[in-house]
Every structure is written in C-alpha cells, then in structure tokens.
Design a protein around this motif. Structure first.
Motif, PDB file in Angstrom:
ATOM      1  N   ALA A  53       0.816  -1.214   0.000  1.00  0.00           N
ATOM      2  CA  ALA A  53       0.000   0.000   0.000  1.00  0.00           C
ATOM      3  C   ALA A  53       0.848   1.262   0.000  1.00  0.00           C
ATOM      4  O   ALA A  53       0.538   2.227  -0.690  1.00  0.00           O
ATOM      5  N   GLU A  54       1.920   1.277   0.768  1.00  0.00           N
ATOM      6  CA  GLU A  54       2.758   2.473   0.893  1.00  0.00           C
ATOM      7  C   GLU A  54       4.040   2.391   0.080  1.00  0.00           C
ATOM      8  O   GLU A  54       4.925   3.231   0.225  1.00  0.00           O
ATOM      9  N   VAL A  55       4.175   1.398  -0.770  1.00  0.00           N
ATOM     10  CA  VAL A  55       5.395   1.195  -1.550  1.00  0.00           C
ATOM     11  C   VAL A  55       5.281   1.951  -2.869  1.00  0.00           C
ATOM     12  O   VAL A  55       4.243   1.972  -3.516  1.00  0.00           O
ATOM     13  N   ARG A  74      16.230  -2.939  -6.887  1.00  0.00           N
ATOM     14  CA  ARG A  74      16.643  -2.805  -5.496  1.00  0.00           C
ATOM     15  C   ARG A  74      15.472  -2.293  -4.664  1.00  0.00           C
ATOM     16  O   ARG A  74      14.639  -1.550  -5.153  1.00  0.00           O
ATOM     17  N   VAL A  75      15.435  -2.705  -3.402  1.00  0.00           N
ATOM     18  CA  VAL A  75      14.431  -2.219  -2.462  1.00  0.00           C
ATOM     19  C   VAL A  75      15.117  -1.245  -1.511  1.00  0.00           C
ATOM     20  O   VAL A  75      16.134  -1.574  -0.906  1.00  0.00           O
ATOM     21  N   PHE A  76      14.574  -0.039  -1.429  1.00  0.00           N
ATOM     22  CA  PHE A  76      15.062   0.959  -0.489  1.00  0.00           C
ATOM     23  C   PHE A  76      14.044   1.053   0.638  1.00  0.00           C
ATOM     24  O   PHE A  76      12.910   1.468   0.406  1.00  0.00           O
ATOM     25  N   PRO A  77      14.433   0.680   1.868  1.00  0.00           N
ATOM     26  CA  PRO A  77      13.477   0.709   2.972  1.00  0.00           C
ATOM     27  C   PRO A  77      13.001   2.121   3.287  1.00  0.00           C
ATOM     28  O   PRO A  77      13.658   3.104   2.960  1.00  0.00           O
ATOM     29  N   ALA A  78      11.886   2.195   3.959  1.00  0.00           N
ATOM     30  CA  ALA A  78      11.302   3.493   4.322  1.00  0.00           C
ATOM     31  C   ALA A  78      12.174   4.184   5.358  1.00  0.00           C
ATOM     32  O   ALA A  78      12.812   3.540   6.191  1.00  0.00           O
ATOM     33  N   THR A  79      12.189   5.509   5.284  1.00  0.00           N
ATOM     34  CA  THR A  79      12.827   6.341   6.291  1.00  0.00           C
ATOM     35  C   THR A  79      11.778   7.329   6.773  1.00  0.00           C
ATOM     36  O   THR A  79      10.636   7.310   6.313  1.00  0.00           O
ATOM     37  N   ALA A  80      12.196   8.197   7.666  1.00  0.00           N
ATOM     38  CA  ALA A  80      11.253   9.208   8.171  1.00  0.00           C
ATOM     39  C   ALA A  80      10.842  10.178   7.062  1.00  0.00           C
ATOM     40  O   ALA A  80       9.746  10.730   7.072  1.00  0.00           O
ATOM     41  N   ALA A  81      11.715  10.372   6.079  1.00  0.00           N
ATOM     42  CA  ALA A  81      11.452  11.348   5.023  1.00  0.00           C
ATOM     43  C   ALA A  81      10.756  10.771   3.794  1.00  0.00           C
ATOM     44  O   ALA A  81      10.147  11.519   3.019  1.00  0.00           O
ATOM     45  N   ARG A  82      10.844   9.454   3.576  1.00  0.00           N
ATOM     46  CA  ARG A  82      10.264   8.885   2.357  1.00  0.00           C
ATOM     47  C   ARG A  82       9.762   7.470   2.592  1.00  0.00           C
ATOM     48  O   ARG A  82      10.260   6.778   3.463  1.00  0.00           O
TER      49      ARG A  82
END
Length: 120
Positions: A53-55, A74-82
């Motif tokens: 949902a949030e990807v 590549r998968v970039f995990p979530a951070t506070a900014a994105r």
C-alpha cells in the motif's frame, strides 16, 4: 516567411514524423518499459494490498556508480522522510533480456523485489 519544413543540409530528411502520435510504435522504449513495470506492480499490489500500500515503484536507467554488484532492481526501505521504494534499472534489464522476453524479465524482477520486501 515560408512555412516550409526544415530538412537536413542534403535535402533528404524526413518531411513528417514516421508514425502518428497515438500509434504504439512511436512510444519510446523508456515509456514502454515504465508502462509494463507499472502494470506488473499494479498486479502485485492488487494481490497484496497490505504489504504494498505504501510502496512506490521507480524506474532508473542504471544503478548508481557506488553499486558494487550488478542488480536488476533494489528495495530501499522506508525512512522518516520517504516511503519504501522499489527501483528497477531499465538498461540492465533490457541488456539481459533476450529478444521478445523483456516483459517477462520485468515481471520476474518485480516479483523478486516484492519477495525481498516480504521477507525484510
């Protein structure tokens, strides 16, 4: 002032576009790649809406220069900014795809990235 179309200096250039604007053959490879990737990602998102949902899906031409191993995506995990991003590398996938199998390879890479995301 003349409304004559410009031609190359030898007078042998095209006088009009080769394809009409709405013909699929006129679509650029990058646009075609992005469309296929988005369709595959939408298919996975419909199967697993809670996970994806949030990807965000993104397409880059090549991996960053700092990357040491070759990668299709590549998968970039979530951070506070994105939010979490799945990135596909278009030129790498197109280079490794045999003729007529690019769409299958895109589907396989999207499936692999979703699987990586599932296990992280």
């Amino acid at each position: 002032m003349s409304t004559r179309r410009h031609r190359n200096r030898h007078g042998r250039g095209l006088r009009s576009p080769l394809f009409l604007a709405d013909v699929p053959a006129r679509q650029r490879r990058s646009d075609s790649f992005a469309r296929v990737a988005a369709e595959e990602f939408a298919r996975f998102r419909a199967k697993e809406p809670a996970l994806l949902a949030e990807v965000v899906l993104a397409v880059d031409a090549v991996p960053p220069a700092s990357s040491t191993e070759p990668a299709f995506g590549r998968v970039f995990p979530a951070t506070a900014a994105r939010p979490t991003h799945i990135v596909l590398y278009r030129r790498v996938i197109e280079y490794h795809a045999t003729s007529g199998q690019r769409d299958d390879l895109i589907a396989e890479v999207v499936a692999d990235q979703v699987e990586i995301l599932r296990h992280s």
